[in-house]
Design a protein around this motif. Sequence first.
Motif, PDB file in Angstrom:
ATOM      1  N   VAL A  66    -127.224  57.138 -20.201  1.00  0.00           N
ATOM      2  CA  VAL A  66    -126.292  56.035 -20.426  1.00  0.00           C
ATOM      3  C   VAL A  66    -127.100  54.743 -20.555  1.00  0.00           C
ATOM      4  CG1 VAL A  66    -124.379  54.712 -19.483  1.00  0.00           C
ATOM      5  CG2 VAL A  66    -124.460  57.186 -19.140  1.00  0.00           C
ATOM      6  N   PHE A  67    -126.907  54.016 -21.689  1.00  0.00           N
ATOM      7  CA  PHE A  67    -127.539  52.714 -21.859  1.00  0.00           C
ATOM      8  C   PHE A  67    -126.839  51.693 -20.982  1.00  0.00           C
ATOM      9  CE2 PHE A  67    -129.112  54.772 -25.695  1.00  0.00           C
ATOM     10  CZ  PHE A  67    -130.401  54.292 -25.780  1.00  0.00           C
ATOM     11  N   LEU A  68    -127.604  50.715 -20.520  1.00  0.00           N
ATOM     12  CA  LEU A  68    -127.031  49.703 -19.641  1.00  0.00           C
ATOM     13  C   LEU A  68    -126.044  48.824 -20.378  1.00  0.00           C
ATOM     14  CD1 LEU A  68    -130.086  48.606 -17.461  1.00  0.00           C
ATOM     15  CD2 LEU A  68    -128.448  50.464 -17.119  1.00  0.00           C
ATOM     16  N   LYS A  69    -126.217  48.718 -21.701  1.00  0.00           N
ATOM     17  CA  LYS A  69    -125.306  47.925 -22.514  1.00  0.00           C
ATOM     18  C   LYS A  69    -124.748  48.796 -23.634  1.00  0.00           C
ATOM     19  CE  LYS A  69    -127.660  43.453 -21.855  1.00  0.00           C
ATOM     20  NZ  LYS A  69    -128.299  42.317 -22.554  1.00  0.00           N
ATOM     21  N   PRO A  70    -123.532  48.505 -24.077  1.00  0.00           N
ATOM     22  CA  PRO A  70    -122.988  49.288 -25.194  1.00  0.00           C
ATOM     23  C   PRO A  70    -123.650  48.954 -26.524  1.00  0.00           C
ATOM     24  CG  PRO A  70    -121.457  47.562 -24.559  1.00  0.00           C
ATOM     25  CD  PRO A  70    -122.551  47.543 -23.539  1.00  0.00           C
TER      26      PRO A  70
ATOM     27  N   VAL B  12    -134.628  47.916 -24.703  1.00  0.00           N
ATOM     28  CA  VAL B  12    -133.402  48.635 -24.343  1.00  0.00           C
ATOM     29  C   VAL B  12    -133.706  49.484 -23.117  1.00  0.00           C
ATOM     30  CG1 VAL B  12    -132.498  48.673 -26.689  1.00  0.00           C
ATOM     31  CG2 VAL B  12    -133.943  50.555 -25.899  1.00  0.00           C
ATOM     32  N   HIS B  13    -132.614  49.800 -22.369  1.00  0.00           N
ATOM     33  CA  HIS B  13    -132.844  50.591 -21.158  1.00  0.00           C
ATOM     34  C   HIS B  13    -131.677  51.547 -20.939  1.00  0.00           C
ATOM     35  CE1 HIS B  13    -134.470  51.671 -17.284  1.00  0.00           C
ATOM     36  NE2 HIS B  13    -133.292  51.433 -16.716  1.00  0.00           N
TER      37      HIS B  13
ATOM     38  N   GLN C  52    -129.499  66.521 -24.231  1.00  0.00           N
ATOM     39  CA  GLN C  52    -128.686  65.436 -23.686  1.00  0.00           C
ATOM     40  C   GLN C  52    -129.247  64.118 -24.195  1.00  0.00           C
ATOM     41  OE1 GLN C  52    -125.997  66.092 -22.550  1.00  0.00           O
ATOM     42  NE2 GLN C  52    -125.897  67.283 -20.667  1.00  0.00           N
ATOM     43  N   GLU C  53    -128.564  63.527 -25.148  1.00  0.00           N
ATOM     44  CA  GLU C  53    -129.046  62.299 -25.737  1.00  0.00           C
ATOM     45  C   GLU C  53    -127.924  61.279 -25.849  1.00  0.00           C
ATOM     46  OE1 GLU C  53    -130.470  63.184 -29.658  1.00  0.00           O
ATOM     47  OE2 GLU C  53    -128.473  63.155 -30.538  1.00  0.00           O
ATOM     48  N   ALA C  54    -128.336  60.030 -25.954  1.00  0.00           N
ATOM     49  CA  ALA C  54    -127.388  58.926 -26.147  1.00  0.00           C
ATOM     50  C   ALA C  54    -127.917  58.054 -27.273  1.00  0.00           C
ATOM     51  CB  ALA C  54    -127.239  58.127 -24.862  1.00  0.00           C
ATOM     52  N   LYS C  55    -127.032  57.283 -27.845  1.00  0.00           N
ATOM     53  CA  LYS C  55    -127.398  56.454 -29.000  1.00  0.00           C
ATOM     54  C   LYS C  55    -126.768  55.088 -28.823  1.00  0.00           C
ATOM     55  CE  LYS C  55    -127.259  56.789 -34.091  1.00  0.00           C
ATOM     56  NZ  LYS C  55    -126.757  57.604 -35.217  1.00  0.00           N
ATOM     57  N   VAL C  56    -127.532  54.033 -29.149  1.00  0.00           N
ATOM     58  CA  VAL C  56    -127.003  52.683 -28.981  1.00  0.00           C
ATOM     59  C   VAL C  56    -127.353  51.854 -30.227  1.00  0.00           C
ATOM     60  CG1 VAL C  56    -129.056  51.703 -27.865  1.00  0.00           C
ATOM     61  CG2 VAL C  56    -126.797  50.768 -27.331  1.00  0.00           C
TER      62      VAL C  56
END
Length: 545
Positions: free
Chosen positions: A384-388, A407-408, A470-474
Amino acid sequence: PKMKEDNCLQAALLCLGMLCYSHAVTAEKHNQTRPSLHGHHEKGKEGQVLHRSKRGWVWNQFFVIEEYTGPDPVLVGRLHSDIDSGDGNIKYILSGEGAGIIFVIDDKSGNIHATKTLDREERAQYTLTAQAVDRNTNRPLEPPSEFIVKVQDINDNPPEFLHENYHANVPERSNVGTSVIQVTASDADDPTYGNSAKLVYSILEGQPYFSVEAQTGIIRTALPNMDREAKEEYHVVIQAKDMGGHMGGLSGTTKVTITLTDVNDNPPKFPQSVYQMSVSEAAVPGEEVGRVKAKDPDIGENGLVAYSIIDGDGMDMFEITTDYETQEGVVKLKKVLDYETKKSYSLKVEAANVHIDPKFISNGPFKDTVTVKISVEDADEPPVFLKPSYIFEVPENAASGTVVGKVHAKDPDAANSAIRYSIDRHTDLERYFSINAEDGNIKAIKALDREEMAWHNISVFAVEVHKQHQEAKVPVAIKVIDVNDNAPKFAAAYEAFVCENARSNQQFITISADDKDDSANGPRFIFSLPPEIIHNPNFTLRDNR
C-alpha cells in the motif's frame, strides 16, 4: 315419556279389543240374524277380537312382531263372520299387500298367518282387504273391509355413525370444555316405540383428554393445557348405544382423529450461548460471515423468528438479516475490515418472534439473545502506497541524476515484507526518469524541455520481495518548471508605410513578439530601437511592455 305413551297405547288397544268383544257377544244375543265379521288378534295364547258392527270395522289393526324365527308361521289374527255357522259354507278371502305371499288365510277358519320373517325397517305396515263369500257361488256375503297389519319393532338394528372416521382440529392449550366436533349416529329401529332408537354416546378411548356429551355427541376437551409440542394427535373412539344406554342395548362405534393446532406458546431459544465466526480481512461488504439459529418448537407463523443486532463493538462493521426459509440469522459484512487495525469483534444478536399471541404473553418474553464473536483473519495483501497519488516538480535545466521525488509503500501484513519499486515503462517510453528499487527515489536521467512537455505522467509499481505477485501501482505526475532559456521572436516580418505629410507623433505601426518561456519569469519583453538608428530624429518607439 315416549315409553309411557307406548305402554298406555298398548293397554288402550287391549281394553278396546275386549270392549269390542263384549259388544259383539251382546249384539249376537239380541239379533242372531245380523251378520258380523270378527277379527281376533292373537299374541301368544291371548287374542283380541276385532268386531265389525253395522257393516263397519270398529278397530281394524293387527300387529305382528318383526324378525320372528320360530318353526311355525306366526298367527297374525282371525277373521270371523256372525253368519258363519261353522258348516263350511263361508269362504274367507284375503287380498292386498303381501296377500298370498307373506300373509295367508285359512279360508275356512279365517286364521291369518305370516309365512315369512318381517323386517319393520324394510316395511312398517301392510294394508289388506278381507271378505266373506259363499263357498259355492263366490257371492259376497258382506262388503269387503280393509284393515292394516303393523309390524311391531324389536331392537334389531345397532346404531350407525354417519362416518366411519372423523377428523377434527382444536387449538392446543384450549380451555376445558372447548367444543371439538359433533359426531352423529342413527338407529333404524322405530323411534316411537320403546327405547330401541334412543341413543346415548360415551367415550371408549381418548380419556382423560376428551369427553363426549351423552345426548348430543359433542366431543369436548377435558384436560387443560394440552401441548401440541408434547403430543399432536389423539385417537378417540366414541360409542353410540341404544336402549338409552342400558344393558342389552346394541352399539356402534366410530373413530375420531383429533389434531392439536399450533399456537404461539413457546419463545425462541438459542441452543448455545456463544457463536464463534471468522472472516478474512479481504472479504468484501455483503459477504456472508456465518449463521445463527434460534429454535422455536412452534410451527407456521407462530414459529417465525426475526434477528437483529442490539449491541457490540461490531455493530458498524456487520449486519444481520433473516432467512425465513431456514429460520436462520445471516451475519454479513457491512464495511471493509483491516486485520492490522482490529483483529476481533463481538456482537449481541437477538432472536424474537414475529407474531405474538396476547393470550400467552405470560409465557414470554418471546425472544432470546446470544453472543457472536468474530475473529478477523489476516489476508496476504498487496503493498500500500502512503499516498493515492504523487505530484513532483523539477526544473527543465536540471542535470541528469537530479532527484525528482520519492514514493513510499509498505506491506500491510504482519510480515511487513521488503518492497521493491519500478517504473511502468509504458508510461515513460523515452526513459526520462529512473527509480531506486529499494528506497523509491525518482531521478531525472535525461534533459527535460518544458516547452516540449510540461508534464510527465508515469506509474510506479511496488512489489513484495518474496511475493512478487502482490503488487501495487500509483500514479506520479511530474511538472517541469520553466527557466528562461528561449529568446523572444517577432511575430512577423513587419513593413510599414507613412505619408510624407504625416503629423508629428502619429502612430503608424504596432510590433509584437513571442517567447516560448513561461510568463511567470517576469515582464515578457522590453522593446527598443537598435543603436544604429536610436538617434534617428524621424522615428521614435513607445514600449508598452
